[in-house]
Design a protein around this motif. Structure first.
Motif, PDB file in Angstrom:
ATOM      1  N   GLY A 172     108.498 -17.635  71.857  1.00 23.78           N
ATOM      2  CA  GLY A 172     109.228 -16.867  70.867  1.00 23.78           C
ATOM      3  C   GLY A 172     109.892 -15.611  71.377  1.00 23.78           C
ATOM      4  O   GLY A 172     110.626 -14.954  70.637  1.00 23.78           O
ATOM      5  N   ILE A 173     109.663 -15.255  72.619  1.00 23.77           N
ATOM      6  CA  ILE A 173     110.207 -14.010  73.164  1.00 23.77           C
ATOM      7  C   ILE A 173     111.644 -14.189  73.643  1.00 23.77           C
ATOM      8  O   ILE A 173     112.476 -13.290  73.505  1.00 23.77           O
ATOM      9  N   PHE A 174     111.931 -15.352  74.214  1.00 25.38           N
ATOM     10  CA  PHE A 174     113.262 -15.626  74.748  1.00 25.38           C
ATOM     11  C   PHE A 174     113.836 -16.878  74.076  1.00 25.38           C
ATOM     12  O   PHE A 174     113.097 -17.708  73.549  1.00 25.38           O
ATOM     13  N   PRO A 175     115.167 -17.056  74.112  1.00 25.81           N
ATOM     14  CA  PRO A 175     115.768 -18.235  73.479  1.00 25.81           C
ATOM     15  C   PRO A 175     115.293 -19.547  74.096  1.00 25.81           C
ATOM     16  O   PRO A 175     115.167 -20.559  73.403  1.00 25.81           O
ATOM     17  N   SER A 176     115.033 -19.547  75.403  1.00 33.89           N
ATOM     18  CA  SER A 176     114.545 -20.756  76.060  1.00 33.89           C
ATOM     19  C   SER A 176     113.067 -20.606  76.384  1.00 33.89           C
ATOM     20  O   SER A 176     112.552 -19.487  76.479  1.00 33.89           O
ATOM     21  N   CYS A 177     112.420 -21.734  76.560  1.00 32.32           N
ATOM     22  CA  CYS A 177     110.971 -21.758  76.725  1.00 32.32           C
ATOM     23  C   CYS A 177     110.594 -22.098  78.163  1.00 32.32           C
ATOM     24  O   CYS A 177     111.075 -23.067  78.734  1.00 32.32           O
ATOM     25  N   SER A 178     109.742 -21.285  78.743  1.00 37.29           N
ATOM     26  CA  SER A 178     109.185 -21.564  80.070  1.00 37.29           C
ATOM     27  C   SER A 178     107.704 -21.883  79.910  1.00 37.29           C
ATOM     28  O   SER A 178     106.997 -21.179  79.179  1.00 37.29           O
ATOM     29  N   LEU A 179     107.230 -22.937  80.560  1.00 34.45           N
ATOM     30  CA  LEU A 179     105.822 -23.294  80.431  1.00 34.45           C
ATOM     31  C   LEU A 179     105.334 -24.012  81.677  1.00 34.45           C
ATOM     32  O   LEU A 179     106.124 -24.612  82.421  1.00 34.45           O
ATOM     33  N   ASP A 180     104.041 -23.928  81.906  1.00 34.64           N
ATOM     34  CA  ASP A 180     103.391 -24.746  82.922  1.00 34.64           C
ATOM     35  C   ASP A 180     102.990 -26.054  82.258  1.00 34.64           C
ATOM     36  O   ASP A 180     102.393 -26.051  81.177  1.00 34.64           O
ATOM     37  N   LEU A 181     103.292 -27.172  82.898  1.00 30.97           N
ATOM     38  CA  LEU A 181     102.992 -28.483  82.328  1.00 30.97           C
ATOM     39  C   LEU A 181     102.452 -29.380  83.432  1.00 30.97           C
ATOM     40  O   LEU A 181     103.075 -29.501  84.491  1.00 30.97           O
ATOM     41  N   MET A 182     101.302 -29.973  83.195  1.00 30.93           N
ATOM     42  CA  MET A 182     100.690 -30.813  84.229  1.00 30.93           C
ATOM     43  C   MET A 182      99.952 -31.979  83.597  1.00 30.93           C
ATOM     44  O   MET A 182      99.538 -31.928  82.441  1.00 30.93           O
ATOM     45  N   VAL A 183      99.804 -33.042  84.388  1.00 28.02           N
ATOM     46  CA  VAL A 183      99.029 -34.215  83.990  1.00 28.02           C
ATOM     47  C   VAL A 183      97.881 -34.370  84.971  1.00 28.02           C
ATOM     48  O   VAL A 183      98.085 -34.340  86.184  1.00 28.02           O
ATOM     49  N   LYS A 184      96.669 -34.517  84.447  1.00 25.07           N
ATOM     50  CA  LYS A 184      95.486 -34.656  85.283  1.00 25.07           C
ATOM     51  C   LYS A 184      94.663 -35.850  84.803  1.00 25.07           C
ATOM     52  O   LYS A 184      94.731 -36.236  83.633  1.00 25.07           O
ATOM     53  N   PRO A 185      93.861 -36.437  85.691  1.00 23.70           N
ATOM     54  CA  PRO A 185      92.975 -37.518  85.238  1.00 23.70           C
ATOM     55  C   PRO A 185      91.886 -36.979  84.321  1.00 23.70           C
ATOM     56  O   PRO A 185      91.442 -35.835  84.475  1.00 23.70           O
ATOM     57  N   TYR A 186      91.482 -37.797  83.368  1.00 24.33           N
ATOM     58  CA  TYR A 186      90.418 -37.413  82.448  1.00 24.33           C
ATOM     59  C   TYR A 186      89.289 -38.419  82.546  1.00 24.33           C
ATOM     60  O   TYR A 186      89.507 -39.624  82.416  1.00 24.33           O
ATOM     61  N   HIS A 187      88.071 -37.914  82.762  1.00 25.24           N
ATOM     62  CA  HIS A 187      86.917 -38.788  82.963  1.00 25.24           C
ATOM     63  C   HIS A 187      85.805 -38.530  81.948  1.00 25.24           C
ATOM     64  O   HIS A 187      84.653 -38.871  82.192  1.00 25.24           O
ATOM     65  N   GLY A 188      86.157 -37.914  80.825  1.00 24.35           N
ATOM     66  CA  GLY A 188      85.154 -37.659  79.801  1.00 24.35           C
ATOM     67  C   GLY A 188      84.541 -36.275  79.858  1.00 24.35           C
ATOM     68  O   GLY A 188      83.498 -36.026  79.235  1.00 24.35           O
ATOM     69  N   GLU A 189      85.180 -35.353  80.576  1.00 23.53           N
ATOM     70  CA  GLU A 189      84.658 -33.992  80.646  1.00 23.53           C
ATOM     71  C   GLU A 189      84.740 -33.298  79.286  1.00 23.53           C
ATOM     72  O   GLU A 189      85.561 -33.636  78.444  1.00 23.53           O
ATOM     73  N   THR A 190      83.874 -32.301  79.104  1.00 28.34           N
ATOM     74  CA  THR A 190      84.012 -31.395  77.971  1.00 28.34           C
ATOM     75  C   THR A 190      85.230 -30.511  78.230  1.00 28.34           C
ATOM     76  O   THR A 190      85.407 -30.004  79.334  1.00 28.34           O
ATOM     77  N   ILE A 191      86.058 -30.329  77.200  1.00 34.88           N
ATOM     78  CA  ILE A 191      87.257 -29.501  77.341  1.00 34.88           C
ATOM     79  C   ILE A 191      87.161 -28.334  76.357  1.00 34.88           C
ATOM     80  O   ILE A 191      86.852 -28.524  75.180  1.00 34.88           O
ATOM     81  N   MET A 192      87.422 -27.134  76.857  1.00 36.60           N
ATOM     82  CA  MET A 192      87.446 -25.950  76.002  1.00 36.60           C
ATOM     83  C   MET A 192      88.740 -25.173  76.214  1.00 36.60           C
ATOM     84  O   MET A 192      89.105 -24.885  77.350  1.00 36.60           O
ATOM     85  N   LEU A 193      89.419 -24.865  75.128  1.00 33.79           N
ATOM     86  CA  LEU A 193      90.567 -23.968  75.143  1.00 33.79           C
ATOM     87  C   LEU A 193      90.136 -22.663  74.499  1.00 33.79           C
ATOM     88  O   LEU A 193      89.351 -22.679  73.537  1.00 33.79           O
TER      89      LEU A 193
END
Length: 247
Positions: A172-193
């Protein structure tokens, strides 16, 4: 293969702030996919909370309409959802003086079969926990982290730097959006944000110890928030937690 699991999300105002600008949410869809989102709004009362809610609502609505697709297309889908959230917040701030300068951090994680797709703008974090330990999946987009990565300060200096709260990126700060985006393998780990209101008040070893308990997901979230508040509660706290159930 899709993993089944338990999940919980919660925010708390903390002990210092006068308003709660954090958002946290977890939901699943018909295809067995899981979307987790945490946003930490900025801009002051009635600004940050509005920006973070707009970002969350945009991602949730996109997920509810998301068709089944392979992971490489889901990566593009998540990028588009972030760009839409950024445009929605920026346009509102441009046309309504009340919301001028509002913005929000946003970290989102999509679990799709044996893949997890992570998008991040700002300094809210994603972690994976397993018997091997706690792993941070995202990199803080802050000025102090830039100084550290470029070799201008030591890691021990990060927590005391006067620039430690200066964001290099947000929605929301600038007209265009910059982000980090990645794909990783998932093996059933607990995930916390989580937002910085958690990790600035609860150390990673303490987080790891709480995630290792036999408490339910909602109890773990409550315990983490209680610990953050016991350690000062210097900011709003937002947590989203997913625990896969092994068959």
């Amino acid at each position: 293969m899709n993993f089944k699991g338990h999940f919980a999300s919660r925010t708390d105002i903390g002990k210092v702030r006068v308003s709660n600008e954090d958002q946290a949410y977890v939901l699943t869809n018909y295809y067995g996919e899981v979307l987790m989102v945490v946003c930490d709004g900025m801009g002051g009362q009635n600004k940050g909370d509005y920006a973070s809610k707009m970002a969350l609502d945009t991602l949730v609505e996109a997920f509810q309409k998301k068709p089944k697709m392979p992971a490489f297309l889901s990566r593009m889908w998540l990028r588009r959802a972030f760009k839409k959230a950024n445009a929605t917040i920026f346009d509102e701030a441009e046309h309504n003086p009340v919301y001028h300068d509002m913005g929000t951090t946003c970290v989102a994680l999509l679990i799709q079969g044996k893949k997890m797709i992570i998008a991040n703008a700002g300094d809210s974090r994603a972690y994976a926990y397993s018997e091997a330990g706690l792993t941070r999946l995202t990199q803080d987009q802050t000025y102090v982290d830039y100084l550290y990565r470029s070799g201008q300060i030591q890691e021990r200096e990060k927590s005391s730097s006067p620039d430690r709260h200066v964001l290099m990126n947000a929605l929301g700060i600038f007209p265009s959006c910059s982000l980090d985006l990645m794909v990783k393998p998932y093996h059933g780990e607990t995930i916390m944000l989580c937002s910085d209101g958690l990790y600035n008040n609860v150390s990673e070893p303490e987080i790891r110890a709480m995630l290792a308990t036999d408490e339910r997901a909602d109890q773990k979230v409550a315990s983490l928030i209680a610990e953050a508040n016991a350690n000062g509660g210097s900011d709003n706290i937002g947590i989203a937690l997913w625990e896969a159930v092994r068959s």
